[in-house]
Design a protein around this motif. Structure first.
Motif, mmCIF file in Angstrom:
data_model
loop_
_atom_site.group_PDB
_atom_site.id
_atom_site.type_symbol
_atom_site.label_atom_id
_atom_site.label_comp_id
_atom_site.label_asym_id
_atom_site.label_seq_id
_atom_site.Cartn_x
_atom_site.Cartn_y
_atom_site.Cartn_z
ATOM 1 N N ALA A 1 -3.595 -4.402 12.399
ATOM 2 C CA ALA A 1 -3.395 -2.669 12.625
ATOM 3 C C ALA A 1 -4.842 -2.619 12.120
ATOM 4 C CB ALA A 1 -2.398 -1.986 12.964
ATOM 5 N N PRO A 2 -5.303 -1.715 12.312
ATOM 6 C CA PRO A 2 -6.318 -0.897 11.371
ATOM 7 C C PRO A 2 -5.798 0.036 10.896
ATOM 8 C CG PRO A 2 -6.731 0.289 13.923
ATOM 9 C CD PRO A 2 -5.328 -1.556 14.364
ATOM 10 N N LYS A 3 -6.028 0.421 9.438
ATOM 11 C CA LYS A 3 -5.739 0.554 8.572
ATOM 12 C C LYS A 3 -7.425 2.340 7.784
ATOM 13 C CE LYS A 3 -2.855 -2.302 7.504
ATOM 14 N NZ LYS A 3 -3.231 -3.632 8.285
ATOM 15 N N ASP A 4 -6.416 3.449 7.391
ATOM 16 C CA ASP A 4 -6.955 4.842 7.421
ATOM 17 C C ASP A 4 -8.086 4.751 8.519
ATOM 18 O OD1 ASP A 4 -5.996 4.461 4.529
ATOM 19 O OD2 ASP A 4 -7.975 2.757 4.116
ATOM 20 N N PHE A 5 -7.668 4.258 9.340
ATOM 21 C CA PHE A 5 -8.483 5.045 10.884
ATOM 22 C C PHE A 5 -8.121 6.805 10.967
ATOM 23 C CE2 PHE A 5 -4.315 4.039 12.722
ATOM 24 C CZ PHE A 5 -3.919 5.454 13.753
ATOM 25 N N TYR A 6 -7.318 7.030 10.663
ATOM 26 C CA TYR A 6 -6.869 8.319 10.847
ATOM 27 C C TYR A 6 -7.848 9.353 10.109
ATOM 28 C CZ TYR A 6 -4.414 6.968 6.799
ATOM 29 O OH TYR A 6 -3.894 7.384 5.687
ATOM 30 N N LYS A 7 -8.587 8.582 8.922
ATOM 31 C CA LYS A 7 -9.550 9.492 8.575
ATOM 32 C C LYS A 7 -10.651 10.485 8.929
ATOM 33 C CE LYS A 7 -7.586 7.596 4.106
ATOM 34 N NZ LYS A 7 -7.542 6.924 2.270
ATOM 35 N N SER A 8 -10.903 9.262 9.396
ATOM 36 C CA SER A 8 -12.245 9.979 10.853
ATOM 37 C C SER A 8 -12.310 9.657 12.236
ATOM 38 C CB SER A 8 -13.249 8.492 10.276
ATOM 39 O OG SER A 8 -13.329 7.328 9.508
ATOM 40 N N ARG A 9 -13.335 9.751 12.587
ATOM 41 C CA ARG A 9 -13.182 9.834 14.230
ATOM 42 C C ARG A 9 -13.247 8.708 14.221
ATOM 43 N NH1 ARG A 9 -11.557 10.116 18.804
ATOM 44 N NH2 ARG A 9 -12.657 10.741 21.063
ATOM 45 N N VAL A 10 -13.080 7.571 15.331
ATOM 46 C CA VAL A 10 -13.029 6.560 15.676
ATOM 47 C C VAL A 10 -14.496 6.595 16.322
ATOM 48 C CG1 VAL A 10 -10.527 5.619 15.803
ATOM 49 C CG2 VAL A 10 -11.405 6.242 17.816
ATOM 50 N N SER A 11 -14.709 4.513 16.485
ATOM 51 C CA SER A 11 -15.660 5.073 17.448
ATOM 52 C C SER A 11 -15.732 3.108 18.271
ATOM 53 C CB SER A 11 -17.047 5.392 17.150
ATOM 54 O OG SER A 11 -17.436 3.969 16.163
ATOM 55 N N GLY A 12 -16.039 3.204 19.529
ATOM 56 C CA GLY A 12 -16.298 2.031 20.210
ATOM 57 C C GLY A 12 -14.743 1.618 20.439
ATOM 58 N N TRP A 13 -13.303 2.157 20.265
ATOM 59 C CA TRP A 13 -12.550 1.740 21.187
ATOM 60 C C TRP A 13 -11.443 1.677 22.139
ATOM 61 C CZ3 TRP A 13 -7.432 4.033 17.487
ATOM 62 C CH2 TRP A 13 -8.117 3.302 16.247
ATOM 63 N N LYS A 14 -11.253 0.699 22.812
ATOM 64 C CA LYS A 14 -10.852 0.865 23.899
ATOM 65 C C LYS A 14 -10.625 2.473 24.677
ATOM 66 C CE LYS A 14 -10.440 -3.997 24.355
ATOM 67 N NZ LYS A 14 -10.223 -4.880 24.670
ATOM 68 N N LYS A 15 -10.088 2.352 25.441
ATOM 69 C CA LYS A 15 -9.785 3.887 26.429
ATOM 70 C C LYS A 15 -8.365 3.471 26.864
ATOM 71 C CE LYS A 15 -12.751 6.521 25.317
ATOM 72 N NZ LYS A 15 -12.254 7.879 24.461
ATOM 73 N N ILE A 16 -7.470 4.352 27.194
ATOM 74 C CA ILE A 16 -5.645 3.836 27.727
ATOM 75 C C ILE A 16 -5.215 5.691 27.900
ATOM 76 C CG2 ILE A 16 -4.862 4.151 25.685
ATOM 77 C CD1 ILE A 16 -2.890 1.428 26.397
ATOM 78 N N ILE A 17 -4.675 5.298 28.657
ATOM 79 C CA ILE A 17 -3.843 6.558 29.383
ATOM 80 C C ILE A 17 -2.563 7.392 28.729
ATOM 81 C CG2 ILE A 17 -2.969 4.987 31.440
ATOM 82 C CD1 ILE A 17 -4.677 8.775 31.824
ATOM 83 N N VAL A 18 -2.754 7.779 28.406
ATOM 84 C CA VAL A 18 -0.969 7.935 28.135
ATOM 85 C C VAL A 18 -1.378 9.749 28.429
ATOM 86 C CG1 VAL A 18 -0.099 9.774 25.901
ATOM 87 C CG2 VAL A 18 -2.561 7.803 25.359
ATOM 88 N N PRO A 19 0.811 9.835 29.330
ATOM 89 C CA PRO A 19 1.247 8.445 28.823
ATOM 90 C C PRO A 19 1.388 7.274 30.246
ATOM 91 C CG PRO A 19 2.604 10.346 29.972
ATOM 92 C CD PRO A 19 1.048 10.512 30.047
ATOM 93 N N SER A 20 1.718 6.224 29.246
ATOM 94 C CA SER A 20 2.285 4.767 30.045
ATOM 95 C C SER A 20 2.738 3.903 28.975
ATOM 96 C CB SER A 20 0.725 4.520 30.188
ATOM 97 O OG SER A 20 0.092 3.518 28.957
ATOM 98 N N SER A 21 3.260 2.557 29.786
ATOM 99 C CA SER A 21 3.499 1.609 28.843
ATOM 100 C C SER A 21 2.281 0.603 28.429
ATOM 101 C CB SER A 21 5.008 1.200 29.786
ATOM 102 O OG SER A 21 5.139 -0.101 28.884
#
Length: 234
Positions: free
Chosen positions: A98-118
């Motif tokens: 799992a990504p570490k320290d991703f919360y420290k900055s704005r991520v880029s290049g990630w996929k998108k997922i709808i929330v709420p969802s499973s």
């Protein structure tokens, strides 16, 4: 003067030839983890089911007037900002990936997922249902699997309405399975583990003017799974 004798008894575990502990479904019981200096994640600590989380309460919402409260439409109250929609998302099959320290900055290049969802219904991991036995191995409470235990990492931004200045702001999660950490603007906000109950956090001290970044990381199986299964059998 009487001397007190302190005796220490060291016990060595052993098994008789051909006799091995097993679970109710006949699979072998796990070998206990090697003891280490205490440094447990909250999802492996039976004494922790929440960090910095507000106490559970009856459902209630804030309205700006008696008229709005009587109408009971929270989405038109001017006091609620929905964070439902598309979030940036990263999936890992095990915690170590799992990504570490991703919360420290704005991520880029990630996929998108709808929330709420499973996430299992969105093409990640696989649905599992067990009616009588644990859905994972090894079963070694309070430790959770390390080689296969899906971790979802989420992030999005939001901006508070101008009229919310100096208000007390609560972040509400309708339900997260099964344990999750949350950060706001790079700072650890808290942890929750009640999979199908709401979790709320007072985020007022963590907010900043303009855009705010919220980051969430959840693990599929936490130590709460052991107690849930033991109590409900599901």
């Amino acid at each position: 003067m009487m001397k007190r004798l302190l005796s220490i008894l060291l016990l060595t575990a052993f098994s008789s030839t051909g006799l091995y502990a097993q679970l109710v479904d006949k699979t072998p019981a796990p070998i206990p983890n090697v003891p280490t200096v205490y440094d447990a994640e909250p999802w492996e600590n039976p004494l922790v089911d929440g960090i910095n989380r507000d106490a559970a309460r009856a459902t209630a919402y804030s309205y700006s007037s008696i008229k709005d409260a009587l109408a009971g439409d929270r989405e038109k109250s001017g006091r609620m900002l929905s964070l439902n929609g598309y979030w940036d998302f990263s999936y890992a099959a095990k915690p170590a990936d799992a990504p570490k320290d991703f919360y420290k900055s704005r991520v880029s290049g990630w996929k998108k997922i709808i929330v709420p969802s499973s996430i299992e219904m969105q093409g990640y991991d696989k649905p599992i249902y067990k009616s009588a036995v644990y859905p994972f191995r090894p079963v070694n409470p309070p430790h959770v699997p390390k080689d296969y235990n899906g971790v979802g990492s989420y992030q999005r931004t939001f901006t508070l309405p101008a009229g919310w200045k100096d208000m007390n702001i609560t972040l509400h999660f309708g339900g997260v399975s099964s344990g999750f950490k949350v950060w706001l603007n790079g700072k650890f906000l808290g942890y929750g583990e009640d999979s199908f109950l709401p979790s709320e956090f007072n985020i007022t001290p963590y907010l900043q003017a303009g855009e705010n970044v919220i980051s969430v990381q959840l693990i599929r199986w936490s130590d709460g799974y052991f107690w849930k299964t033991r109590i409900s059998g599901a």
